[in-house]
Design an enzyme around this catalytic site. Structure first.
Site: not given
Ligand code: IMP
Length: 195
Positions: A12, A17, A41, A70, A146, A175
């Protein structure tokens, strides 16, 4: 990490994360090694499909065992949007744009889903899922975490995930749940041993 008996590479570029994985996995004696692989991705309907595919491709491309995670935000009144498009929506609409989409809507119910996929170069991916339900607040609060954390209030909490400490967030978060399921399996498996 002193006292660790295992380690895992986490593919990542998201430092948040990595921090959360360290908080969740260290009590299991699993050390997290960040691994910044590129172009991993795909677009798919579910976070599990995205994580599984990405982990498989990455493990073969880089010839190493690793995990990929993800996640996505699913808003009930928007029929699950942004869901698989959460990352793109965060970059384009941002928090303000997302809140505007909910102007005038009654239900602000939402959930975050996470999928952690483990794969080694010769194997098939194993996927571990986590979910947290909650509400989208009317305005952002808190500077921790975040992404959409400042507007997501987990069920049973009065504070947004942006107001929780990372340890508190990981106790309730999507998560945290997915990583704990992964850790339970990983500690029992023969992979990742530090000799
Ligand atoms: P990713 O594709 O797993 O990186 O996550 C997609 C999007 O979902 C990220 O850019 C964040 O905006 C949102 N996101 C994912 N996990 C979290 C979290 O734990 N808190 C807040 N936003 C999250």
């Amino acid at each position: 990490m002193p006292g660790s008996s295992k380690q895992v590479a986490f593919a990542t570029s998201n430092k948040g994360k990595i921090e959360e994985a360290r908080i969740v996995l260290s009590p299991f004696g699993i050390a997290v090694r960040p691994f910044n692989g590129k172009g991993l991705e795909i677009q798919a309907e579910t976070v599990s499909e995205v994580a599984a595919f990405s982990a498989k491709v990455a493990s073969r491309t880089y010839r190493r065992a690793l995990i990929v995670e993800d996640a996505g935000l699913f808003i009930e009144s928007l029929h699950g949007f942004p869901g698989p498009f959460s990352s793109y929506s965060y970059k384009t609409l941002g928090i303000g744009g997302l809140l505007s989409l909910l102007d005038g809507t009654r239900s602000r119910r939402a959930s975050f889903k996470s999928a952690v996929a483990y794969c080694d170069p010769a194997g098939e991916p194993r996927v571990f899922e986590g979910l947290v339900t909650g509400m989208i607040s009317r305005s952002p609060s808190g500077a921790n975490g975040f992404g959409f954390d400042p507007v997501f209030v987990p069920s049973g909490s009065r504070r947004s995930m942006g107001q929780l400490t990372l340890e508190e967030k990981c106790e309730v978060s999507h998560r945290g749940e997915a990583l704990r399921k992964f850790a339970a399996w990983y500690t029992e498996s023969n992979t990742g041993q530090l000799f």
